[in-house]
Motif scaffolding. Structure first.
Motif, PDB file in Angstrom:
ATOM      1  N   UNK A   1      43.432  28.588  28.494  1.00 34.29           N
ATOM      2  CA  UNK A   1      43.175  28.856  29.898  1.00 34.29           C
ATOM      3  C   UNK A   1      44.478  29.181  30.624  1.00 34.29           C
ATOM      4  N   UNK A   2      45.599  28.622  30.159  1.00 35.44           N
ATOM      5  CA  UNK A   2      46.898  28.951  30.743  1.00 35.44           C
ATOM      6  C   UNK A   2      47.200  30.441  30.607  1.00 35.44           C
ATOM      7  N   UNK A   3      46.792  31.053  29.506  1.00 33.82           N
ATOM      8  CA  UNK A   3      47.007  32.491  29.320  1.00 33.82           C
ATOM      9  C   UNK A   3      46.198  33.285  30.339  1.00 33.82           C
ATOM     10  N   UNK A   4      44.934  32.919  30.498  1.00 36.04           N
ATOM     11  CA  UNK A   4      44.068  33.588  31.467  1.00 36.04           C
ATOM     12  C   UNK A   4      44.655  33.473  32.874  1.00 36.04           C
ATOM     13  N   UNK A   5      45.093  32.288  33.241  1.00 35.54           N
ATOM     14  CA  UNK A   5      45.633  32.069  34.582  1.00 35.54           C
ATOM     15  C   UNK A   5      46.971  32.794  34.773  1.00 35.54           C
ATOM     16  N   UNK A   6      47.795  32.830  33.734  1.00 36.30           N
ATOM     17  CA  UNK A   6      49.079  33.527  33.835  1.00 36.30           C
ATOM     18  C   UNK A   6      48.861  35.016  34.083  1.00 36.30           C
ATOM     19  N   UNK A   7      47.977  35.644  33.321  1.00 36.77           N
ATOM     20  CA  UNK A   7      47.716  37.073  33.503  1.00 36.77           C
ATOM     21  C   UNK A   7      47.092  37.354  34.864  1.00 36.77           C
ATOM     22  N   UNK A   8      46.213  36.464  35.311  1.00 41.10           N
ATOM     23  CA  UNK A   8      45.591  36.650  36.623  1.00 41.10           C
ATOM     24  C   UNK A   8      46.633  36.651  37.732  1.00 41.10           C
ATOM     25  N   UNK A   9      47.645  35.791  37.609  1.00 41.83           N
ATOM     26  CA  UNK A   9      48.697  35.705  38.626  1.00 41.83           C
ATOM     27  C   UNK A   9      49.713  36.833  38.508  1.00 41.83           C
ATOM     28  N   UNK A  10      50.045  37.224  37.271  1.00 39.50           N
ATOM     29  CA  UNK A  10      51.210  38.066  37.039  1.00 39.50           C
ATOM     30  C   UNK A  10      50.925  39.564  36.942  1.00 39.50           C
ATOM     31  N   UNK A  11      49.670  39.952  36.845  1.00 45.69           N
ATOM     32  CA  UNK A  11      49.371  41.371  36.668  1.00 45.69           C
ATOM     33  C   UNK A  11      49.361  42.147  37.986  1.00 45.69           C
ATOM     34  N   UNK A  12      49.631  41.488  39.079  1.00 42.60           N
ATOM     35  CA  UNK A  12      49.744  42.190  40.357  1.00 42.60           C
ATOM     36  C   UNK A  12      48.581  41.932  41.294  1.00 42.60           C
ATOM     37  N   UNK A  13      48.673  42.519  42.487  1.00 39.90           N
ATOM     38  CA  UNK A  13      47.696  42.249  43.532  1.00 39.90           C
ATOM     39  C   UNK A  13      46.325  42.834  43.227  1.00 39.90           C
ATOM     40  N   UNK A  14      46.269  43.831  42.383  1.00 37.08           N
ATOM     41  CA  UNK A  14      44.972  44.443  42.089  1.00 37.08           C
ATOM     42  C   UNK A  14      44.125  43.588  41.153  1.00 37.08           C
ATOM     43  N   UNK A  15      44.751  42.613  40.505  1.00 35.57           N
ATOM     44  CA  UNK A  15      44.005  41.697  39.630  1.00 35.57           C
ATOM     45  C   UNK A  15      43.572  40.487  40.455  1.00 35.57           C
ATOM     46  N   UNK A  16      42.272  40.264  40.536  1.00 39.97           N
ATOM     47  CA  UNK A  16      41.733  39.169  41.334  1.00 39.97           C
ATOM     48  C   UNK A  16      40.741  38.357  40.499  1.00 39.97           C
ATOM     49  N   UNK A  17      40.711  37.055  40.785  1.00 43.34           N
ATOM     50  CA  UNK A  17      39.714  36.210  40.126  1.00 43.34           C
ATOM     51  C   UNK A  17      38.498  36.060  41.030  1.00 43.34           C
ATOM     52  N   UNK A  18      37.328  36.292  40.465  1.00 41.97           N
ATOM     53  CA  UNK A  18      36.082  36.139  41.207  1.00 41.97           C
ATOM     54  C   UNK A  18      35.723  34.668  41.265  1.00 41.97           C
ATOM     55  N   UNK A  19      35.516  34.152  42.466  1.00 42.57           N
ATOM     56  CA  UNK A  19      35.210  32.744  42.641  1.00 42.57           C
ATOM     57  C   UNK A  19      33.752  32.477  42.284  1.00 42.57           C
ATOM     58  N   UNK A  20      33.542  31.661  41.284  1.00 38.03           N
ATOM     59  CA  UNK A  20      32.198  31.301  40.852  1.00 38.03           C
ATOM     60  C   UNK A  20      31.951  29.828  41.147  1.00 38.03           C
ATOM     61  N   UNK A  21      30.720  29.415  41.050  1.00 29.99           N
ATOM     62  CA  UNK A  21      30.370  28.002  41.288  1.00 29.99           C
ATOM     63  C   UNK A  21      30.536  27.164  40.038  1.00 29.99           C
ATOM     64  N   UNK A  22      30.985  27.751  38.956  1.00 24.96           N
ATOM     65  CA  UNK A  22      31.156  27.017  37.706  1.00 24.96           C
ATOM     66  C   UNK A  22      32.432  26.183  37.748  1.00 24.96           C
TER      67      UNK A  22
END
Length: 648
Positions: free
Chosen positions: A456-477
């Motif tokens: 999960x650290x890899x997923x979070x690192x890429x989400x933060x570091x790939x720039x402003x165009x990369x966004x995480x969709x907020x889910x209820x999970x």
């Protein structure tokens, strides 16, 4: 004196009668705790007209009894959601070993336990395991069990064999530099050898090997470090650690005793004899009514103070298609279908491990301990030849491109080393990626991460570091287990993270969010723009090696089916990483053993590549953490992108 004796006898007799009456009215009762089927008919009675006086001590006892009952009620309703360090106020019943025979259930009461459970591949798996090894079961507790904690473990661990020698003592053990006379005459790409001598508490050299060491060299000024290429166990208490020298300057050494041979042997016995060493809770809920029950991969799990309720039976939540077992003790009043949440139970896990290690932990276990160095403490490495530092990597031919099928590390060599804070791979020609380069690399691709929190650290690192165009969709999970989804519309990149399925050791999470990785892979279309990344290890250290093998074999089957329908899918496996010293069930020795099994199971599997992060975390100067710092994660992502985009 006679009247005092009658008073005491009447009090104890009344208390026993009350316990018998309560036990007889509980679900699944088959007699009292001592096996008396007459419901306490043999208890001593008061003579006619006899009375007893309520004393001050009796009032104290009554208050203490009510407080103890209150603590049990709070614990039952809260599970282990209380503070991990909160002291336990109830006695832990004794534990005994029952030898298993050819059938899964060897006693009449055990056969009643399974009478309403449907057979499944998972149940058959459990049957085979229990027929092959001894299993820990809670015997019917007796009053003596509640006053004295007892663990009958000698039959399993062969204590006599373990105690023939004293454990390795880090204070008396030492290491030296071989050929210390040439300490200032080492050149780039020479071989450095260290001699390690293991000694016991009496300063005697050990007569056998098996100690587990971590050995590394480093230079703080140049931010350089690497683990040993090879550690040779000579079988007589001495070891040789070898390093190929990849950078110039002053080189220091460090040897860490992770586990003595005696402690490693005990851990190995525990792993196979007690496959349910970590405890889990399941929350069953309908409306405002909630019940919390123990859960695990086997029905022979440790139940703690709920042990008397074992006879009620278990809910079977096993995945019959994959053969993955998962059971929970049946709730008292709710149906199995009301299972809604899951969590790990630190409290019950510590109780269980205390029982398993009783009488052994003080003499065998220990925290990480540095071994002292004798004689010359450093060497100086020079570059006197025509080699260009950091370009040759001390190899005769260029490294291959980072493509599927490349071995995770060369024979008798580490996977790489750090120099100037950067990881230099000895596996393939890895390269650094800036944000724009990473976006170009991943453009048009879908990445699926299935694993534990270290992935999960890899997923979070890429989400933060790939720039402003990369966004995480907020889910209820749950953010712990996922699914978590991130996307970049501008570059057509999508990423999904999901935990690997039970067992999971985190706080309360929704059962509906839990999915097994093999099932998820079977639902993917795959293709040349699909990247699957997996890592399963941290939550499997308290299980048997066979259980872990079965998990990977089911995943391997799913990957083979994926390759048949979508040959171009890229599959990458992140290895286990080192971690801080924790409880025995999370030992680094277990992690290392699991990592070996994973490599064995996936060896030669077409289209599957292992990214070795064990060496990356073992040697870094930031120390050992289950969740490495971002400075290490960045280098792990560097290896990931090098395999996704091997050519600039």
């Amino acid at each position: 004196m006679k009247n005092a004796w009658w008073r005491y006898n009447s009090i104890t007799s009344g208390r026993r009668a009350m316990q018998t009456e309560m036990a007889a009215s509980s679900p699944g009762h088959y007699g009292d705790r001592t096996g008396n089927q007459n419901g306490g008919a043999n208890l001593r009675k008061l003579p006619p007209g006899a009375t007893f006086k309520v004393t001050k001590s009796m009032w104290y006892f009554a208050v203490f009894f009510m407080v103890a009952v209150g603590v049990d009620v709070v614990y039952y309703w809260q599970g282990s959601d209380v503070e991990p360090n909160q002291p336990q106020h109830r006695p832990v019943p004794g534990y005994q070993i029952r030898q298993r025979t050819s059938s899964h259930q060897s006693t009449e009461s055990a056969s009643r336990l399974d009478s309403d459970d449907q057979s499944s591949p998972a149940t058959e798996w459990s049957t085979k395991q229990n027929a092959a090894t001894s299993s820990f079961l809670m015997a019917n507790p007796t009053p003596a069990d509640f006053s004295t904690t007892r663990v009958a473990t000698n039959a399993v661990f062969d204590a006599k064999a373990l105690l023939r020698s004293y454990p390795t003592d880090a204070l008396n053990s030492f290491f030296t530099i071989k050929n210390a006379a040439r300490s200032s005459h080492y050149m780039l790409c020479d071989t450095l050898e260290l001699h390690i001598e293991a000694r016991d508490q009496h300063n005697h050299v050990k007569q056998h090997g098996g100690d587990y060491f971590w050995v590394k060299i480093f230079n703080l000024a140049s931010h350089s470090s690497q683990p040993a290429d090879e550690i040779i166990d000579h079988g007589n208490g001495t070891y040789t650690a070898r390093f190929l020298l990849h950078w110039t300057g002053v080189v220091s050494m460090k040897v860490l005793l992770v586990a003595s041979s005696e402690y490693a042997a005990l851990l190995g016995e525990l792993r196979e004899a007690a496959p349910a060493r970590f405890a889990y809770n399941g929350k069953f809920k309908i409306g405002n009514w909630t019940e919390i029950m123990p859960c695990h991969i086997t029905k022979e799990m440790y139940l703690g103070f709920l042990e008397p309720e074992r006879s009620r039976g278990f809910c079977d939540f096993s995945d019959r298609r994959l053969g993955y077992p998962w059971f929970c003790l049946k709730p008292r009043n709710l149906p199995c279908s009301s299972f809604v949440e899951h969590m790990g139970s630190l409290t019950r896990s510590r109780e269980y491990n205390t029982l398993l290690f009783q009488g052994k932990q003080e003499s065998l276990s220990h925290r990480f301990a540095n071994i002292k160095q004798i004689g010359t403490t450093t060497i100086e490495v020079k570059n006197l030849g025509n080699r260009k530092e950091m370009t040759s990597l001390c190899i005769d031919k260029p490294l291959p491109v980072c493509v599927p099928g490349v071995p995770p590390r060369p024979p008798k060599s580490v996977a790489g080393f750090y120099h100037q804070t950067s990881w230099h791979s000895l596996v393939c020609s890895a390269r650094d990626f800036k944000s724009k380069e990473a976006l170009r690399c991943l453009q048009g691709r879908s990445l699926f991460f299935y694993g534990d929190s270290t992935l999960r650290q890899w997923f979070e690192y890429l989400t933060r570091r790939l720039g402003r165009t990369m966004r995480e969709k907020r889910l209820t999970t749950s953010p712990i287990v996922g699914p978590r989804y991130a996307y970049d519309k501008a570059h057509n990149i999508s990423m999904l993270f999901r935990i690997h399925g039970f067992p999971i050791r985190n706080r309360w999470l929704k059962v509906k969010d839990v999915a097994y990785a093999a099932n998820e892979i079977d639902n993917l279309p795959g293709g040349p723009n699909t990247v699957i990344v997996m890592s399963l290890w941290a939550h499997f250290t308290p299980t048997t090696l066979q259980f872990y093998r079965d998990r990977w074999r089911a995943i391997k089957g799913a990957l083979q089916r994926l390759r048949a329908r979508a040959p171009g899918t890229l599959v990458l496996i992140k290895s286990a990483n080192t971690r801080e010293p924790r409880s025995p069930d999370m030992s680094n020795w277990y992690g290392m053993e699991l990592d070996k099994v994973m490599r064995e199971e996936l060896s030669g599997e077409p289209g599957v590549t292992i990214i070795d992060v064990w060496d990356m975390t073992l040697s870094h100067s930031t120390g050992y953490r289950a969740h490495p710092l971002e400075v290490i994660i960045s280098q792990e992502i560097k290896m990931l992108l090098s395999f996704v985009c091997p050519v600039p």
